[in-house]
Design a protein around this motif. Structure first.
Motif, short mmCIF file in Angstrom:
data_model
loop_
_atom_site.label_atom_id
_atom_site.label_comp_id
_atom_site.label_asym_id
_atom_site.label_seq_id
_atom_site.Cartn_x
_atom_site.Cartn_y
_atom_site.Cartn_z
N GLU A 131 0.91 -1.13 -0.07
CA GLU A 131 0.03 0.02 0.04
C GLU A 131 0.86 1.33 0.03
O GLU A 131 1.58 1.35 0.87
CB GLU A 131 -0.85 0.00 1.10
CG GLU A 131 -1.72 1.00 1.18
CD GLU A 131 -2.58 1.13 2.71
OE1 GLU A 131 -3.74 1.20 2.59
OE2 GLU A 131 -1.94 1.44 3.69
N ILE A 132 0.68 2.02 -1.09
CA ILE A 132 1.47 3.28 -1.17
C ILE A 132 0.54 4.50 -1.04
O ILE A 132 -0.33 4.70 -1.85
CB ILE A 132 2.30 3.44 -2.34
CG1 ILE A 132 3.20 2.22 -2.67
CG2 ILE A 132 3.06 4.53 -2.77
CD1 ILE A 132 3.79 2.05 -3.89
N GLY A 133 0.58 5.19 0.01
CA GLY A 133 -0.20 6.36 0.21
C GLY A 133 0.47 7.78 0.16
O GLY A 133 1.60 7.69 -0.37
N ALA A 134 -0.27 8.45 0.53
CA ALA A 134 0.28 10.24 0.34
C ALA A 134 1.47 10.33 1.20
O ALA A 134 2.46 11.14 0.73
CB ALA A 134 -0.93 11.29 0.58
N ASP A 135 1.45 9.38 2.48
CA ASP A 135 2.58 9.85 3.26
C ASP A 135 3.13 8.46 3.98
O ASP A 135 3.77 8.50 5.06
CB ASP A 135 2.19 10.68 4.66
CG ASP A 135 0.88 10.21 5.06
OD1 ASP A 135 0.55 9.07 4.84
OD2 ASP A 135 1.03 10.92 6.25
N SER A 136 3.04 7.29 3.54
CA SER A 136 3.23 6.15 3.87
C SER A 136 3.29 4.96 2.77
O SER A 136 2.89 5.00 1.72
CB SER A 136 2.14 5.83 4.71
OG SER A 136 0.99 5.09 4.28
N THR A 161 -5.72 -10.19 4.62
CA THR A 161 -6.94 -9.60 5.39
C THR A 161 -6.98 -8.15 5.66
O THR A 161 -7.90 -7.52 6.19
CB THR A 161 -6.97 -10.25 6.90
OG1 THR A 161 -5.74 -9.65 7.66
CG2 THR A 161 -6.96 -11.78 6.83
N GLY A 162 -5.73 -7.55 5.33
CA GLY A 162 -5.41 -5.94 5.46
C GLY A 162 -4.83 -5.68 6.58
O GLY A 162 -4.79 -4.40 6.76
N ALA A 163 -4.41 -6.52 7.53
CA ALA A 163 -3.63 -6.12 8.38
C ALA A 163 -2.23 -5.79 8.25
O ALA A 163 -1.64 -6.44 7.26
CB ALA A 163 -3.47 -7.50 9.63
N VAL A 164 -1.78 -4.67 8.94
CA VAL A 164 -0.30 -4.15 8.50
C VAL A 164 0.69 -5.16 9.00
O VAL A 164 0.68 -5.79 10.27
CB VAL A 164 -0.13 -2.88 9.43
CG1 VAL A 164 1.22 -2.52 9.08
CG2 VAL A 164 -1.14 -1.83 8.96
#
Length: 122
Positions: free
Chosen positions: A42-47, A54-57
């Motif tokens: 997952e590449i976001g605006a600040d991470s 399952t979507g867990a980090v």
């Protein structure tokens, strides 16, 4: 005089901390699946984070990135960074005409390369 010296030290420390924060604003945004490991990048605006199915980090790269580089060309954006905590260096390539993201990992403990083309998730 002490106040000026303390202010200067604080300013230099703040500048050094700011300089080490990578600018992720030029990166492609979204989630891409590494099907080999059922892992989502997952590449976001600040991470930049690694998630499980399952979507867990699994791993958050915030404040762990060093040697961050971006090279934006007409046909492709390439970005790379090093994470000592993960004992890996990463290179990502994203073409401007498709949605796939190619990732190459250089792992400290082996000379065997890892490369995968990941599909954008909805």
């Amino acid at each position: 005089m002490k106040k000026w010296l303390l202010a200067l030290v604080a300013l230099l420390a703040a500048a050094a901390a700011f300089a080490q924060t990578p600018d992720l604003s030029k990166l492609p945004k979204g989630k891409w699946l590494d099907a080999n490991w059922n892992a989502v990048w997952e590449i976001g605006a600040d991470s930049i984070r690694l998630l499980d199915g399952t979507g867990a980090v699994v791993f958050d790269f915030k404040d762990k990135i060093k040697d961050f580089k971006v090279d934006a060309k007409v046909t492709e954006v390439t970005f790379s960074f090093r994470c000592d905590g993960a004992e890996r260096s990463y290179t990502f390539k994203k073409g401007t005409t498709d949605l796939d993201l190619t990732m190459e990992i250089d792992r400290d403990w082996t000379t065997e390369p890892y490369s995968v083309t990941m599909k954008l998730q909805k």
